[in-house]
Scaffold this active site. Structure first.
Site, short mmCIF file in Angstrom:
data_model
loop_
_atom_site.label_atom_id
_atom_site.label_comp_id
_atom_site.label_asym_id
_atom_site.label_seq_id
_atom_site.Cartn_x
_atom_site.Cartn_y
_atom_site.Cartn_z
N LYS A 45 1.18 -1.12 -0.08
CA LYS A 45 0.04 -0.25 -0.24
C LYS A 45 0.81 1.72 0.00
O LYS A 45 1.49 1.41 1.12
CB LYS A 45 -0.64 -0.14 1.56
CG LYS A 45 -1.87 0.83 1.27
CD LYS A 45 -2.77 1.15 -0.16
CE LYS A 45 -4.10 0.58 0.49
NZ LYS A 45 -5.18 0.19 -0.75
N THR A 105 -3.20 -5.09 0.85
CA THR A 105 -2.59 -3.95 0.86
C THR A 105 -4.04 -3.50 1.75
O THR A 105 -2.87 -1.97 2.53
CB THR A 105 -2.67 -3.39 0.18
OG1 THR A 105 -4.47 -2.76 -0.91
CG2 THR A 105 -1.26 -3.73 -1.76
N ASP A 106 -5.40 -3.15 2.03
CA ASP A 106 -6.28 -1.94 2.58
C ASP A 106 -5.65 -2.97 4.07
O ASP A 106 -5.83 -2.17 5.43
CB ASP A 106 -7.84 -2.57 2.03
CG ASP A 106 -8.47 -1.65 2.84
OD1 ASP A 106 -8.62 -0.59 2.97
OD2 ASP A 106 -9.51 -2.38 3.54
N PHE A 108 32.97 28.71 -10.74
CA PHE A 108 33.26 27.73 -12.01
C PHE A 108 33.88 28.67 -12.77
O PHE A 108 33.26 29.13 -14.42
CB PHE A 108 31.30 27.53 -12.04
CG PHE A 108 31.13 26.45 -13.35
CD1 PHE A 108 32.17 25.08 -13.08
CD2 PHE A 108 30.56 26.22 -14.59
CE1 PHE A 108 31.91 23.47 -13.59
CE2 PHE A 108 30.64 25.62 -14.86
CZ PHE A 108 31.00 24.02 -14.71
N HIS A 136 20.21 27.83 -10.64
CA HIS A 136 20.64 28.51 -11.26
C HIS A 136 19.95 29.61 -11.28
O HIS A 136 18.95 30.49 -11.68
CB HIS A 136 20.84 28.26 -13.19
CG HIS A 136 21.91 27.02 -13.83
ND1 HIS A 136 22.68 26.57 -13.10
CD2 HIS A 136 21.24 25.81 -14.04
CE1 HIS A 136 22.74 25.00 -13.67
NE2 HIS A 136 21.98 24.94 -14.56
N GLN A 150 30.27 19.64 -7.38
CA GLN A 150 30.55 18.05 -6.84
C GLN A 150 30.98 18.14 -5.74
O GLN A 150 31.46 17.31 -5.10
CB GLN A 150 31.19 17.21 -8.04
CG GLN A 150 30.34 17.09 -9.60
CD GLN A 150 30.36 18.51 -10.31
OE1 GLN A 150 30.33 19.81 -9.59
NE2 GLN A 150 29.93 17.88 -11.36
N ASN A 191 21.40 21.53 -9.51
CA ASN A 191 22.04 23.42 -9.82
C ASN A 191 20.66 24.23 -9.05
O ASN A 191 20.42 24.23 -10.84
CB ASN A 191 22.70 23.18 -10.60
CG ASN A 191 24.28 25.06 -10.41
OD1 ASN A 191 23.15 25.82 -9.60
ND2 ASN A 191 25.15 24.73 -10.86
N ARG A 232 29.91 33.56 -8.21
CA ARG A 232 28.01 33.05 -8.25
C ARG A 232 27.53 32.71 -7.55
O ARG A 232 27.87 32.73 -6.16
CB ARG A 232 28.35 32.06 -9.44
CG ARG A 232 28.69 31.09 -8.98
CD ARG A 232 28.19 29.66 -10.13
NE ARG A 232 29.10 28.15 -9.07
CZ ARG A 232 28.69 27.63 -9.81
NH1 ARG A 232 28.17 27.38 -10.52
NH2 ARG A 232 29.65 26.27 -9.16
#
Length: 285
Positions: free
Chosen positions: A12, A57-58, A153, A241, A213, A239, A170
């Site tokens: 479930k 599943t119930d 970078f 940006h 990284q 990332n 940045r």
């Protein structure tokens, strides 16, 4: 050519559970999304439709609610209780995996039973209870963080399709998705989680970043350094940006103050930081 049934599980998914702990007028809220997956001797139901080994599943959903009546506590502890129950109460079930998302509600100041939903990340956990052992992976997702400087970078590969300019200053922003596997189960799950979360935030803030990284590795290393019981951590860092807006057409300079926050596409940085004496793969994931 023979055809056979491969690995399988059923359960479930996304059981929504809210538990209110009452302590006089002062209440505490635990808000969960719980998913259960069971596997074991289930070949017959796939090949013939026979359901003699199938726990509905119930029923799994109802079990989650019934167990919550005795309290939830930390999600890892709740998962261990549920996983043990499903495996030990059902002879045909050999593995139970219980996954959680926990949504945080902060108390409205000086109000005993009023809360506001906290948007600073979602706590997660996956508990696997199997005949071969018990494994727990804790984590968090959607923890959005930003450094407005101390990120560069440059020096990357350039070819005929490269248009991105190098930068020595940045914005670095991401939404942290982290999962860490416990080699030894901690005595205090809440303390372990807060320590890991704080270490992730501290490493992100402290690292002068030349690449996302590099930041990823620093975050994972900080968590492992401070908790010997954690075997490895997996991180996914989109990332987010932020591009400097060119204000020159308006006769204005832009000393790293006005940015365009791009929604997509985005770079996605993923990696695992682990202790070097461990096998590369593990069933807990």
């Amino acid at each position: 050519m023979a055809i056979t049934l491969g690995g399988n599980q059923y359960g479930k998914a996304e059981v929504r559970l809210v538990r209110v702990d009452l302590d006089g007028e002062r209440h505490r809220v635990t808000d969960l999304n719980v998913s259960v997956a069971l596997s074991g001797d289930l070949t017959d139901t796939h090949l013939t439709g026979g359901n003699a080994h199938v726990l509905p599943t119930d029923t799994q959903k109802n079990t989650v609610y019934a167990f919550a009546r005795d309290g939830v506590g930390e999600i890892e502890e709740f998962g261990l209780r549920l996983g043990e129950h499903f495996v030990r109460s059902q002879p045909a079930i050999h593995r139970a995996r219980v996954a959680f998302e926990q949504y945080t509600w902060d108390r409205v100041e000086q109000r005993p039973h009023s809360f506001v939903r906290n948007g600073s990340g979602t706590r997660t956990a996956t508990v696997t209870w199997a005949e071969g052992g018990v494994h727990v992976v804790s984590g968090l997702t959607g923890l959005t963080v930003m450094n407005t400087t101390d990120s560069e970078f440059w020096g990357y590969v350039k070819d005929g399709y490269t248009t991105l300019p190098e930068t020595t200053d940045r914005i670095l922003a991401t939404a942290v998705d982290a999962r860490w596997r416990h080699d030894a189960l901690p005595s205090d799950w809440a303390k372990s989680y807060e320590q890991a979360r704080n270490d992730l935030l501290a490493a992100f803030s402290d690292t002068y970043s030349l690449s996302l990284q590099q930041t990823l590795y620093a975050m994972g290393q900080r968590v492992l350094d401070n908790q010997p019981g954690i075997a490895e951590i997996r991180l996914a860092l989109p990332n987010k940006h932020h591009f400097l807006v060119d204000l020159a057409p308006f006769g204005l300079d832009n000393p790293n103050e006005v940015f365009y926050a791009a929604d997509r596409p985005y770079g996605l940085i993923e990696g695992t930081v682990r202790r070097d004496d461990l096998p590369e793969q593990h069933s807990a994931w």
